[in-house]
Design a protein around this motif. Structure first.
Motif, mmCIF file in Angstrom:
data_model
loop_
_atom_site.group_PDB
_atom_site.id
_atom_site.type_symbol
_atom_site.label_atom_id
_atom_site.label_comp_id
_atom_site.label_asym_id
_atom_site.label_seq_id
_atom_site.Cartn_x
_atom_site.Cartn_y
_atom_site.Cartn_z
ATOM 1 N N SER A 36 0.870 -1.175 0.000
ATOM 2 C CA SER A 36 0.000 0.000 0.000
ATOM 3 C C SER A 36 0.906 1.224 0.000
ATOM 4 N N VAL A 59 0.479 3.096 3.258
ATOM 5 C CA VAL A 59 1.102 2.460 4.417
ATOM 6 C C VAL A 59 2.624 2.524 4.304
ATOM 7 N N GLN A 60 3.137 2.295 3.078
ATOM 8 C CA GLN A 60 4.578 2.391 2.858
ATOM 9 C C GLN A 60 5.085 3.792 3.190
ATOM 10 N N ALA A 95 5.194 4.325 6.923
ATOM 11 C CA ALA A 95 6.312 3.601 7.543
ATOM 12 C C ALA A 95 7.629 4.325 7.304
ATOM 13 N N ALA A 140 5.178 -4.157 7.667
ATOM 14 C CA ALA A 140 3.747 -4.252 7.978
ATOM 15 C C ALA A 140 3.087 -5.204 6.997
ATOM 16 N N GLU A 157 -0.870 -7.445 6.105
ATOM 17 C CA GLU A 157 -2.269 -7.736 6.415
ATOM 18 C C GLU A 157 -2.285 -9.054 7.162
ATOM 19 N N LEU A 197 2.289 -5.034 3.282
ATOM 20 C CA LEU A 197 1.760 -3.693 3.050
ATOM 21 C C LEU A 197 2.867 -2.655 2.990
ATOM 22 N N ALA A 198 3.947 -2.893 3.720
ATOM 23 C CA ALA A 198 5.062 -1.950 3.731
ATOM 24 C C ALA A 198 6.335 -2.659 4.151
ATOM 25 N N LEU A 201 -4.058 -5.010 10.646
ATOM 26 C CA LEU A 201 -2.737 -4.475 10.341
ATOM 27 C C LEU A 201 -1.744 -4.952 11.397
ATOM 28 N N PHE A 209 2.436 -5.409 12.435
ATOM 29 C CA PHE A 209 3.688 -4.741 12.088
ATOM 30 C C PHE A 209 4.765 -5.012 13.132
ATOM 31 N N PHE A 241 3.968 5.862 12.884
ATOM 32 C CA PHE A 241 3.434 4.996 11.837
ATOM 33 C C PHE A 241 1.916 4.899 11.944
ATOM 34 N N VAL A 271 -1.308 5.976 9.223
ATOM 35 C CA VAL A 271 -2.226 5.034 8.565
ATOM 36 C C VAL A 271 -3.645 5.159 9.099
#
Length: 598
Positions: A306, A309-310, A313, A328, A330, A337-338, A571, A573, A593, A597
């Protein structure tokens, strides 16, 4: 009946060849047309031209067209042949197919005139014998049309990578004259793009290049090249090539993973080339298009990342002076996601995915499950949390030797009592924590298209001291942020997911259908992680967050990494700030972070 028709066709052909079209005894117009087409298809232009009434003009055009089109194969078929009333001329229909390879085929029909001269039939030469739309003093050309590379999109169709023209700066030492001076000038101009470019690096690279081959100094985006072009364009021995390449829309965007994605998918994003055939005049300019097959762009590649999300981060790590990482995913699917690293970490490689670091107290997630499953404790069972404990001669202290007396296991987890978990681990079987860790994903191996990953390693303890040290994430236990994000995902979702990066691809795993952790136990563990957050002031403003802090000593034991591992909803991480001295920096990065998000 079919055999009879075939015999009749052969007899008819023999009759036309032996008796001529009009009943004379010599070869007829069909023979001349057939000879011409056969030689033309075979590429024997001299023989084909010899069948015409203008051999020199015919061969010149046939040679030119053949050279420009460069077919892999040509086939030609004679159609109807019909005589004119004067019986000294005839017309023949024909079909030609040019095969240019790679599925490129061009077919068309035409008509040629044949004339009898001194009893011999010849093809009356005009440019239309090659193609019905070809005019005098024209030629035919072929042009390939490459489609633009398809882009790479994130899970929400946001653009991550798009095609852009790049310029390669090449050095040919043999043509440079004073090669040291040229290398120095290049380094001065190009070091702004890559600090590794120096006069020495250029000279060393050029010396290692194959004889006669240029050395590629750097590849620049078109805009960067234009900025330095005035200073390097006229340097002797330096030349440039331009080509399309798939590049991140932002240079700083996910440099840990996007180069690997590009390497994996770039060939698939080329699409199918288009091509066209057209006539040209004597100057080579296009006159008219004869055939066109438009290029067919490939479908965009999609990754699970994402961009939002990236970005969150990466922003959370900005300003950190030591190697810092966030991974991170799902939790329910394992889709990444990141994968974020700061520039210091980037110099060490893709350590967010492959680094091996002691996980510190975040490993107590594993130890808690192992202790409960082995019947050594219950989540609400009172346990001791003294300042220190000695296990087989090895003293293990709490951080700053705090003393919590006796308290429930869930509170010992929240306060991160080293003494509690070291004592429990001393009573566990040697491979208990190894087995639990693997069921959570730590120690599992994955072959994930697009990136190399290492989750970590939790070898069976050889003695009671090792078990005690492993229990608090020291000893021989190591983990990557990727591995700890997978642990958090398993706790959050109840099942260890299979991680992925490239949409539509399959990740291979050496762990199929791992035994699930009891759901009631996971519910208790989630409550423990919520209690950790409740005791961490910086995290209180973030409802729904569950996590575990960790401080992991390394080296001489006087320095330590800071961890925070957790999840909110789906989420999951892991945050690692190396050489932080405390978990507080990891918690701060986690809050940044989470802010990003929301």
């Amino acid at each position: 009946m079919r055999a009879l028709r075939l015999i009749l066709a052969v007899l008819l052909t023999a009759s036309l060849a032996g008796c001529g079209l009009f009943g004379d005894s010599g070869p007829g117009p069909a023979d001349a047309a057939s000879d011409y087409l056969g030689a033309f298809a075979a590429g024997d232009n001299a023989r084909a031209a010899g069948v015409t009434d203008s051999p020199e003009s015919a061969q010149a055009l046939l040679d030119e067209v053949r050279a420009k089109l460069s077919p892999e194969k040509v086939s030609a078929q004679l159609g109807n042949v019909a005589a004119n009333e004067d019986e000294t001329s005839a017309w023949a229909n024909f079909e030609v197919a040019w095969d240019f390879g790679h599925g490129r085929e061009w077919r068309y029909g035409g008509r040629m005139e044949l004339r009898s001269r001194d009893g011999a039939w010849q093809v009356h030469w005009t440019s239309k014998v090659v193609h019905p739309e070809l005019q005098a003093q024209q030629s035919i050309a072929l042009e390939n049309e490459q489609p633009d590379l398809a882009p790479v999109l994130d899970r929400d169709s946001a653009l991550l990578m798009s095609p852009e023209h790049v310029v390669s700066v090449l050095l040919e030492p043999a043509k440079a004259g004073d090669v040291r001076a040229v290398a120095g000038a290049l380094a001065t101009s190009l070091a702004r793009f890559d600090r590794a470019i120096t006069q020495k690096s250029i000279l060393d690279g050029a010396a290692k290049a194959k004889e006669g081959q240029p050395y590629q100094v750097v590849t620049l985006r078109a805009g960067d090249y234009e900025r330095v072009k005035p200073r390097i364009y006229d340097l002797p021995g330096v030349r440039f090539t331009s080509s399309p390449r798939l590049l991140p829309v932002d240079k700083a965007l996910a440099p840990t993973v996007l180069p690997g994605v590009r390497k994996l998918v770039e060939d698939e994003l080329i699409g199918k080339s288009g091509w066209r055939v057209y006539t040209t005049d004597v100057s080579g300019a296009e006159v008219a298009e004869l055939h066109a097959q438009p290029p067919q762009p490939a479908e965009a590649a999609r990754v699970t990342l994402s961009r939002a999300v990236q970005g969150a981060a990466q922003a959370a790590l900005a300003g950190e002076r030591t190697a810092s990482m966030i991974v991170a995913m799902e939790a329910s699917s394992g889709e990444l996601l990141a994968v974020a690293q700061n520039p210091v970490a980037d110099k060490e490689g893709p350590v967010a995915l492959t680094g091996r670091y002691p996980p510190g107290s975040t490993f107590k997630i594993v130890t808690t499950i192992a202790a409960v499953e082995e019947g050594k404790a219950r989540p609400d069972q009172p346990v001791g949390c003294p300042p220190t404990v000695v296990i087989d001669g090895r003293e293990i202290p709490n951080n700053d030797r705090f003393d919590k007396g006796t308290l429930p296991l869930h509170s010992a987890f929240a306060y991160s009592c080293n003494t509690t978990f070291a004592t429990l681990a001393a009573e566990l079987p040697a491979s208990s924590m190894t087995d639990v860790a693997r069921r959570l994903g730590l120690g599992a191996d994955f072959v994930m298209p697009g990136a190399t990953t290492v989750t970590g390693s939790v070898p069976p303890a050889t003695n009671v001291v090792e078990r005690a040290e492993d229990a608090i994430g020291q000893g021989k236990v190591v983990a990557s942020p990727f591995g700890m994000a997978l642990v958090a995902s398993t706790v959050a979702s109840g099942t260890m997911p299979t991680p992925s990066l490239l949409s539509g691809s399959e990740t291979e795993s050496d762990t199929e259908n791992p035994d699930k952790v009891d759901q009631a136990l996971l519910t208790s563990l989630r409550s423990m992680m919520a209690e950790v957050v409740a005791l961490t002031p910086a995290l209180k403003p973030y409802p729904g967050v569950h996590g575990k802090t960790g401080t992991a000593q390394f080296g001489d034991g006087k320095r330590s990494h800071g961890w925070f591992v957790g999840f909110r909803g789906d989420l999951a991480f892991a945050v690692l700030i190396t050489d932080a001295g405390t978990s507080a920096k990891a918690v701060t990065a986690a809050t940044k972070f989470l802010n990003g998000v929301r």
